[in-house]
Design a protein around this motif. Structure first.
Motif, short mmCIF file in Angstrom:
data_model
loop_
_atom_site.label_atom_id
_atom_site.label_comp_id
_atom_site.label_asym_id
_atom_site.label_seq_id
_atom_site.Cartn_x
_atom_site.Cartn_y
_atom_site.Cartn_z
N GLY A 158 0.80 -1.24 0.00
CA GLY A 158 0.00 0.00 0.00
C GLY A 158 0.82 1.28 0.00
N LEU A 159 2.03 1.21 -0.53
CA LEU A 159 2.90 2.38 -0.44
C LEU A 159 2.62 3.43 -1.51
CD1 LEU A 159 6.16 0.58 0.68
CD2 LEU A 159 4.61 1.94 2.06
N ASP A 160 1.59 3.20 -2.31
CA ASP A 160 1.17 4.27 -3.21
C ASP A 160 0.35 5.33 -2.47
OD1 ASP A 160 2.55 3.49 -5.43
OD2 ASP A 160 0.85 2.67 -6.53
N LEU A 161 0.04 5.06 -1.21
CA LEU A 161 -0.73 6.02 -0.41
C LEU A 161 0.18 7.01 0.32
CD1 LEU A 161 -3.16 3.41 1.22
CD2 LEU A 161 -3.71 5.00 -0.65
N GLU A 162 -0.40 8.17 0.68
CA GLU A 162 0.35 9.09 1.55
C GLU A 162 0.00 8.80 3.01
OE1 GLU A 162 0.51 13.17 0.46
OE2 GLU A 162 1.01 12.71 -1.63
N LEU A 163 0.82 9.34 3.92
CA LEU A 163 0.76 8.97 5.34
C LEU A 163 -0.65 8.81 5.92
CD1 LEU A 163 2.20 8.49 8.11
CD2 LEU A 163 2.03 10.95 8.45
N LEU A 164 -1.47 9.88 5.89
CA LEU A 164 -2.73 9.83 6.62
C LEU A 164 -3.68 8.80 6.02
CD1 LEU A 164 -3.09 13.66 7.43
CD2 LEU A 164 -2.10 11.86 8.87
N ASP A 165 -3.69 8.68 4.69
CA ASP A 165 -4.50 7.65 4.04
C ASP A 165 -3.97 6.25 4.35
OD1 ASP A 165 -6.12 9.54 2.88
OD2 ASP A 165 -4.86 9.70 1.09
N TRP A 166 -2.66 6.16 4.35
CA TRP A 166 -2.00 4.89 4.63
C TRP A 166 -2.35 4.42 6.06
CZ3 TRP A 166 1.96 4.12 8.27
CH2 TRP A 166 2.69 2.94 8.16
N LEU A 167 -2.36 5.36 7.00
CA LEU A 167 -2.73 5.04 8.39
C LEU A 167 -4.15 4.51 8.45
CD1 LEU A 167 -1.30 8.02 10.52
CD2 LEU A 167 -0.71 5.60 10.78
N ASN A 168 -5.08 5.25 7.83
CA ASN A 168 -6.49 4.90 7.94
C ASN A 168 -6.87 3.66 7.16
OD1 ASN A 168 -7.36 6.99 9.71
ND2 ASN A 168 -7.10 8.45 8.03
N THR A 169 -6.27 3.49 5.99
CA THR A 169 -6.66 2.38 5.13
C THR A 169 -6.01 1.07 5.55
OG1 THR A 169 -6.62 4.01 3.36
CG2 THR A 169 -6.87 1.72 2.69
N LEU A 170 -4.74 1.13 5.94
CA LEU A 170 -4.00 -0.10 6.17
C LEU A 170 -3.55 -0.30 7.61
CD1 LEU A 170 -1.77 0.10 3.02
CD2 LEU A 170 -3.06 -1.94 3.69
N THR A 171 -2.96 0.75 8.16
CA THR A 171 -2.24 0.56 9.40
C THR A 171 -3.18 0.39 10.59
OG1 THR A 171 -0.53 1.88 8.41
CG2 THR A 171 -0.38 1.54 10.78
N PHE A 172 -4.16 1.27 10.71
CA PHE A 172 -5.08 1.14 11.84
C PHE A 172 -5.86 -0.19 11.79
CE2 PHE A 172 -5.09 6.03 12.45
CZ PHE A 172 -4.02 5.94 13.32
N PRO A 173 -6.42 -0.57 10.62
CA PRO A 173 -7.07 -1.89 10.58
C PRO A 173 -6.10 -3.02 10.94
CG PRO A 173 -7.67 -0.61 8.65
CD PRO A 173 -6.63 0.19 9.37
N GLY A 174 -4.85 -2.90 10.47
CA GLY A 174 -3.85 -3.94 10.78
C GLY A 174 -3.57 -3.99 12.28
N GLU A 175 -3.45 -2.83 12.91
CA GLU A 175 -3.13 -2.80 14.34
C GLU A 175 -4.31 -3.29 15.19
OE1 GLU A 175 -1.18 0.72 15.78
OE2 GLU A 175 0.37 0.62 14.24
N THR A 176 -5.52 -3.12 14.65
CA THR A 176 -6.71 -3.56 15.39
C THR A 176 -6.67 -5.06 15.65
OG1 THR A 176 -7.98 -1.78 14.40
CG2 THR A 176 -9.24 -3.60 15.33
N ARG A 177 -6.03 -5.79 14.75
CA ARG A 177 -5.99 -7.25 14.92
C ARG A 177 -5.23 -7.66 16.19
NH1 ARG A 177 -5.25 -10.66 9.59
NH2 ARG A 177 -6.15 -12.19 11.03
N PHE A 178 -4.40 -6.75 16.71
CA PHE A 178 -3.65 -7.07 17.93
C PHE A 178 -4.49 -6.93 19.20
CE2 PHE A 178 -0.45 -6.66 14.75
CZ PHE A 178 0.47 -7.65 15.08
#
Lengths: 422, 422
Positions: free
Chosen positions: A77-97
């Protein structure tokens, strides 16, 4: 127990140049380097010598900024910029923890990957989840690392699944820090994610906790233009992003601030005054198209600096590749913004940051010195061999360059932490 | 013989986006793809199916610019700029190929490295030495590659050990091309190193040879500012660097010009008019601090483009890493020179270049089409598996991104060229 190693040792006691000590003998006492000399001191001549082989020996790497829960997200998902990258990928990924079972399955792979890549010390982000982050700490310890681990704090501007109540966030953080304690090889670090995800109340309370219990702090500062604008809107009473942390007691000697790309002179002065360490993450900043930290300018102004992979925006856990990336982006900054007259960073300067420079943070916090082969320091080393055919003649320094740019974990033949092979 | 493969296929028939075909069946006849469909066509239902596994299948990579004799030099001396790097490291390194024994020892390693990294077609520079360069061609053939190989020409501004007499250079080049012929899997390409190392007489003669025998040409164009200035001084009768090649018959449909960073509009127009292919080498250009080709600008102007590793100034033979580097430097160009309003290049555009785009050069020269999974094209494929734990869910596209940014040759499980596993 005293052990003697033979090898060709390369390190950077100062950033200006590499020091090469060809066919020297390292004398270690209980994992601490006593001396590194051309000949074995007479009194130890009878000891057996461990030959580290025909390659080179360097200090093991230290990563000052890495997000463990984003390990499986590297490269995605590195075609995204920071804030979109956080919301689209990172936060959902971290939720799994939220699930400790998930943490128990993935964090051992993260710890193993650090060791594999020769990173034997690290400062690591977990998630908001105390239990999963404690599992992370345990796994890092089992793998033999020395590390600071932070339970993340977020009480605003995060998805509901990750959002904490301020009081609960504080209580869990205190309990987390107490549980890890300040004696072991894994220690706590306060981790307000970044200004936008923390209320002023939460930041102030964490700042106070840091002062009361002498706890280090890590966060993010000025990573992208749009994030910086957002911070201006969110904190109209602060003159700039850096001041937001300063006003809330989070900017001190024990603070690590990642990125710091768009600081003005006033902010840089404040960073220098507070003796805060800025952590350069060139891979992540390039991948998300954020920008390039003016590393040479900061170095020349005497800012305390470190280097980090910033996985998962960084695409690799390999600090050796982040070293070359730091050099490369500084060259691009020089040539693409000629009018600013910025110099490029040398390979030895970047290597210094990833070893001796990053080591200072651990030393300051009483975790033992590392990053240079010097009497009294922990013997933390990697044995490298590029395995080129004998007909190719490389100087030890060329051997190191070849590894940093073109090698991989298969070229790391031994990983030694405090005299113990991992 | 007809073979059926099952897998999840990803390719880029156009640069704009990836095409993902989940659990499809590829039907190959004598190494040529006949069809790629969701179900096996009825008449072939009785054939055994080779399952390519749970990962993804992509077209194998094509490298349009790589220096075989610099393979052992990758990663070394990159603190130098181009002209110093040539004189200090590269020319002395290439001199060693005066010895065919040296070539026989090293070129098999080069060929094996290309295959290992999934590069199954390449356009390759040798050295000025005919015999060693012929050994290179043989080793590439043995390894199963399809390639163009060039004996380098240099009759000025090179160290005496590498300097050729013009007539001898021409005669040896003609003999080299004749020997390789135009039928096999390894074919000749004329290789005047770059304008400064060739006299006008040599360039004119090579240009004439190219026209007479319909031979392709490769060279370097506008890589650094100081080189470009030097060319202006050396060729006062040419309006610019591009025109030097054009005036000497070296700029045609079958020409590959590497780098092309500092072209003015007039030069770009000339490149478009001549249908010459520009080869972007982002790793090398970053490593030597040369600059960044305005790739998006060229793409949008309809320039024919390709991608290359440019080993040894490039530090890796891995085209997948050059793909991500192309994306990354385009992002940096966008953000560091905002005033120019340049867009970033997408991952699919860069992937397209390394597969379908680079494939066009081989197709134009009658070497068969490659780079896309389309009926009638050579079945040239890599089977990838990132081996992540099942609990981590990646879409096929995420799987590819992960490989391109964070994978390595260990994640390439099969390499198939013309239906044959290498």
């Amino acid at each position: 127990m005293i052990k003697v190693y033979k090898g060709t040792f390369i390190d950077t006691p100062t950033p200006e140049s590499f020091r090469v000590r060809d066919n020297h003998y390292a004398l270690c006492d209980e994992g601490v380097l006593k001396s590194l000399t051309k000949h074995v001191p007479r009194e130890y001549e009878s000891l057996p010598v461990t030959d580290l082989g025909p390659g080179i020996v360097i200090p093991s790497f230290i990563d000052l900024h890495i997000h463990a829960p984003q390990h499986m997200q590297m490269g995605v998902g590195l075609d995204l910029e920071l804030l979109d990258w956080l919301n689209t990928l990172t936060f959902p990924g971290e939720t799994r923890f939220t699930s400790p079972e998930y943490a128990r399955e993935l964090y051992p792979l993260f710890a193993a990957d650090l060791v594999r890549q020769g990173t034997l010390r690290a400062v690591v982000y977990g998630t908001v989840h105390s239990e999963s982050t404690m599992i992370l700490a345990e796994e890092l310890e089992k793998a033999g690392l020395k590390a600071f681990v932070g339970k993340v704090n977020m009480d605003c501007h995060a998805p509901p699944e990750l959002l904490e109540d301020r009081r609960q966030s504080l209580e869990e953080t205190e309990a987390f820090c107490l549980k890890l304690g300040d004696k072991g090889s894994i220690r706590p670090i306060l981790t307000p994610r970044f200004a936008p995800s923390c209320s002023i109340g939460l930041m102030k309370a964490l700042g106070a906790l840091s002062h009361r219990d002498d706890l280090p702090v890590q966060s993010h500062l000025s990573e992208t233009v749009s994030e910086t604008r957002w911070v201006s809107d969110l904190f109209p009473d602060s003159r700039n992003y850096t001041q937001v942390y300063d006003q809330n007691g989070l900017l001190g000697k024990g603070s690590l601030m990642a990125h710091a790309i768009f600081l003005n002179d006033e902010e840089v002065d404040l960073i220098v005054k507070r003796e805060t360490t800025l952590v350069h993450c060139p891979s992540a900043n390039s991948n998300l198209g954020s920008g390039i930290m003016p590393l040479a300018r900061y170095l020349d102004r005497g800012v305390s600096l470190g280097l980090g992979t910033d996985v998962g925006a960084g695409h690799t856990t390999a600090m050796y590749r982040v070293i070359t990336q730091a050099v490369t982006v500084s060259k691009l900054l020089k040539i693409l913004q000629r009018e600013k007259g910025q110099r490029a960073v040398s390979l030895s300067e970047a290597f210094f940051l990833a070893t001796a420079g990053n080591g200072k943070f651990f030393e300051k916090r009483g975790m033992g010195s590392s990053g240079v082969f010097q009497g009294g320091m922990s013997f933390d080393a990697l044995v490298l061999d590029m395995g080129l055919p004998p007909v190719v003649k490389l100087t030890p320094l060329n051997h190191l360059e070849r590894f940093l740019y073109s090698g991989d974990d298969r070229n790391i033949k031994k990983r030694i932490s405090g005299g113990k092979e991992l």
